[in-house]
Write an enzyme that holds these catalytic residues in place. Structure first.
Site, PDB file in Angstrom:
ATOM      1  N   LYS A 135       0.837  -1.201   0.000  1.00 23.62           N
ATOM      2  CA  LYS A 135       0.000   0.000   0.000  1.00 23.62           C
ATOM      3  C   LYS A 135       0.874   1.253   0.000  1.00 23.62           C
ATOM      4  CE  LYS A 135      -4.174  -1.948   2.043  1.00 23.62           C
ATOM      5  NZ  LYS A 135      -5.049  -2.005   3.213  1.00 23.62           N
TER       6      LYS A 135
ATOM      7  N   LYS B  64      -4.123 -11.156  -7.614  1.00 21.69           N
ATOM      8  CA  LYS B  64      -5.454 -11.415  -7.046  1.00 21.69           C
ATOM      9  C   LYS B  64      -6.428 -10.329  -7.524  1.00 21.69           C
ATOM     10  CE  LYS B  64      -6.039  -8.761  -2.931  1.00 21.69           C
ATOM     11  NZ  LYS B  64      -6.968  -8.537  -1.880  1.00 21.69           N
TER      12      LYS B  64
ATOM     13  N   LYS C 109      -9.998  -4.394  -6.163  1.00 23.44           N
ATOM     14  CA  LYS C 109     -10.559  -3.186  -6.763  1.00 23.44           C
ATOM     15  C   LYS C 109      -9.468  -2.163  -7.067  1.00 23.44           C
ATOM     16  CE  LYS C 109     -12.259  -1.818  -2.220  1.00 23.44           C
ATOM     17  NZ  LYS C 109     -12.334  -3.107  -1.544  1.00 23.44           N
TER      18      LYS C 109
HETATM   19  P1  ADP Z   1      -9.550  -5.446  -2.276  1.00 21.31           P
HETATM   20  O1  ADP Z   1      -8.201  -6.057  -2.508  1.00 21.31           O
HETATM   21  O2  ADP Z   1     -10.424  -5.578  -3.478  1.00 21.31           O
HETATM   22  O3  ADP Z   1      -9.453  -4.010  -1.810  1.00 21.31           O
HETATM   23  P2  ADP Z   1     -10.147  -6.026   0.476  1.00 21.31           P
HETATM   24  O4  ADP Z   1      -8.723  -5.897   0.849  1.00 21.31           O
HETATM   25  O5  ADP Z   1     -11.109  -4.956   0.864  1.00 21.31           O
HETATM   26  O6  ADP Z   1     -10.248  -6.268  -1.110  1.00 21.31           O
HETATM   27  O7  ADP Z   1     -10.660  -7.436   1.054  1.00 21.31           O
HETATM   28  C1  ADP Z   1     -11.847  -7.700   1.809  1.00 21.31           C
HETATM   29  C2  ADP Z   1     -11.926  -9.185   2.125  1.00 21.31           C
HETATM   30  O8  ADP Z   1     -12.001  -9.973   0.937  1.00 21.31           O
HETATM   31  C3  ADP Z   1     -10.711  -9.753   2.894  1.00 21.31           C
HETATM   32  O9  ADP Z   1     -11.147 -10.763   3.780  1.00 21.31           O
HETATM   33  C4  ADP Z   1      -9.858 -10.336   1.820  1.00 21.31           C
HETATM   34  O10 ADP Z   1      -9.013 -11.353   2.311  1.00 21.31           O
HETATM   35  C5  ADP Z   1     -10.896 -10.901   0.864  1.00 21.31           C
HETATM   36  N1  ADP Z   1     -10.399 -10.850  -0.527  1.00 21.31           N
HETATM   37  C6  ADP Z   1      -9.981  -9.750  -1.190  1.00 21.31           C
HETATM   38  N2  ADP Z   1      -9.622 -10.036  -2.454  1.00 21.31           N
HETATM   39  C7  ADP Z   1      -9.811 -11.377  -2.593  1.00 21.31           C
HETATM   40  C8  ADP Z   1      -9.626 -12.290  -3.686  1.00 21.31           C
HETATM   41  N3  ADP Z   1      -9.200 -11.873  -4.871  1.00 21.31           N
HETATM   42  N4  ADP Z   1      -9.908 -13.591  -3.481  1.00 21.31           N
HETATM   43  C9  ADP Z   1     -10.371 -14.022  -2.275  1.00 21.31           C
HETATM   44  N5  ADP Z   1     -10.569 -13.217  -1.208  1.00 21.31           N
HETATM   45  C10 ADP Z   1     -10.304 -11.901  -1.352  1.00 21.31           C
HETATM   46  N1  TRP Z   2      -7.763  -5.837   7.072  1.00 19.45           N
HETATM   47  C1  TRP Z   2      -9.008  -6.349   6.554  1.00 19.45           C
HETATM   48  C2  TRP Z   2      -9.057  -6.105   5.032  1.00 19.45           C
HETATM   49  O1  TRP Z   2      -8.442  -5.227   4.507  1.00 19.45           O
HETATM   50  C3  TRP Z   2     -10.188  -5.704   7.218  1.00 19.45           C
HETATM   51  C4  TRP Z   2     -10.203  -5.949   8.691  1.00 19.45           C
HETATM   52  C5  TRP Z   2     -10.039  -5.014   9.668  1.00 19.45           C
HETATM   53  C6  TRP Z   2     -10.401  -7.197   9.352  1.00 19.45           C
HETATM   54  N2  TRP Z   2     -10.119  -5.581  10.892  1.00 19.45           N
HETATM   55  C7  TRP Z   2     -10.336  -6.911  10.753  1.00 19.45           C
HETATM   56  C8  TRP Z   2     -10.595  -8.502   8.906  1.00 19.45           C
HETATM   57  C9  TRP Z   2     -10.480  -7.932  11.698  1.00 19.45           C
HETATM   58  C10 TRP Z   2     -10.740  -9.521   9.873  1.00 19.45           C
HETATM   59  C11 TRP Z   2     -10.674  -9.228  11.249  1.00 19.45           C
HETATM   60  O2  TRP Z   2      -9.794  -6.792   4.353  1.00 19.45           O
END
Ligand code: ADP
Ligand code: TRP
Length: 321
Positions: free
Chosen positions: A112, A193, A196
């Site tokens: 990030k 992966k 978004k």
């Molecule tokens: P993004 O990468 O699209 O911003 P987030 O980080 O908000 O997604 O992820 C939200 C949840 O979805 C988390 O539990 C993450 O592990 C799961 N997740 C995100 N991308 C994937 C993926 N491509 N395949 C499976 N699980 C995912």
């Molecule tokens: N870090 C997680 C993500 O980006 C979101 C998250 C915050 C989370 N606190 C958590 C997930 C506690 C599981 C448990 O998707």
């Protein structure tokens, strides 16, 4: 055994099928048997670039996704992180037992930070400590997330150990729960992966209308027909989930024979994904902002009871009253 389950998603845009298959679908199953807390990680989401004018709408939108996907406030506690001050307070306490060197290893932070060079803020760095507070606050025994969150849950276990060692046994170490699809790949760069942050055409959003699903899948990267490329494998994995077994078997046979027709596979998958989420799209349109506000407010009241207890116990143990 009845587990205490906790997980959260950041309100920072639409949910894609990776989020759904990697976490949300699992939440819906888990609420049937376990004590569950599912929250909206809004304080986490302000560590990345965002527009304050949109944040409330994003919180409401994600809560509607939770509800339309089948989370039931009678079976689980649904709340927004910022409605409770206890999470950020516990995070501060955990800051004081977490070595900086452990945070420097976090790969998500490095990723990030490299994407957001103009805004490498302290929150981005400290984010996994707030995540540990979210989890340990409810003494969760299991955390359902995608593979990308494993390192954060591992750090949570270490923080529990550091705290227990210094102040006496207080927290249990939670395990990670994965679905059988913990890493759905991007449509356009299938070696990465689905995320978004890669852009809209890399993702199928769960509220995409059928036409959008069709046109995104039509552009998905595959191979020449043997089904061996990562993109092709990703589509076959999705067919396995969203289509009938017979249809999946047919495409696997075609790929083994080296004559998989991708236009056919993509059209079938588009129809089946659109159909799978038809009910979701309908329900989501029916959930009003007022319904959401009430559910979040009731959820915060329920969560707060547990959070207050944990924080009282922690404050006593660390010598702050
Ligand atoms: P993004 O990468 O699209 O911003 P987030 O980080 O908000 O997604 O992820 C939200 C949840 O979805 C988390 O539990 C993450 O592990 C799961 N997740 C995100 N991308 C994937 C993926 N491509 N395949 C499976 N699980 C995912
Ligand atoms: N870090 C997680 C993500 O980006 C979101 C998250 C915050 C989370 N606190 C958590 C997930 C506690 C599981 C448990 O998707």
């Amino acid at each position: 055994m009845k587990e205490i389950i906790l997980s959260g998603i950041q309100p920072s845009g639409k949910l894609h099928i990776g989020n759904y298959l990697g976490s949300l679908r699992n939440f819906v199953e888990l609420q049937k048997q376990h004590e569950c807390y599912f929250f909206i990680a809004d304080y986490h989401s302000i560590s990345e670039d965002y527009d304050p004018k949109q944040k409330q709408a994003q919180v409401i939108e994600l809560t509607r996704d939770y509800l339309a996907a089948g989370l039931d406030p009678k079976k689980c506690t649904i709340f927004a992180q910022s409605h409770l001050s206890q999470h950020t307070e516990l995070a501060w306490i955990f800051n004081c037992v977490t070595p900086i060197s452990y945070l420097e290893r976090m790969t998500q932070y490095k990723d990030k930070a490299s994407r957001q060079k103009h805004n490498i803020n302290m929150g981005l760095f400290d984010y996994p400590v707030l995540q540990a507070a979210d989890i340990l606050m409810y003494k969760a025994t299991a955390v359902p997330v995608g593979i990308d969150q494993d390192q954060h849950v591992e750090l949570t276990r270490q923080i529990a150990r550091f705290f227990n060692k210094r102040f006496g046994n207080t927290f249990t170490e939670p395990k990670t729960l994965h679905t059988d699809t913990p890493k759905v790949m991007s449509l356009l760069e299938p070696e990465k992966k689905m995320s978004k942050s890669l852009g809209d055409n890399h993702c199928i959003y769960i509220d995409d209308e059928p036409e959008a699903i069709k046109s995104k899948l039509a552009k998905a990267v595959t191979d020449t027909g043997d089904g061996k490329g990562v993109g092709a494998q990703n589509l076959l994995d999705l067919i396995k989930i969203f289509s009938d077994k017979k249809i999946h078997d047919k495409f696997v046979n075609d790929s083994n024979a080296g004559n998989l027709k991708y236009s056919e596979l993509k059209a079938q998958l588009a129809t089946d994904i659109a159909e799978y989420f038809a009910d979701f799209r309908k329900k989501k349109k029916e959930i009003s902002n007022n319904d959401v506000k009430k559910i979040l407010s009731d959820g915060a009241t329920k969560a707060s009871k547990v959070a207050t207890q944990t924080l009282d116990e922690v404050r006593k143990k660390i010598g702050i009253r």
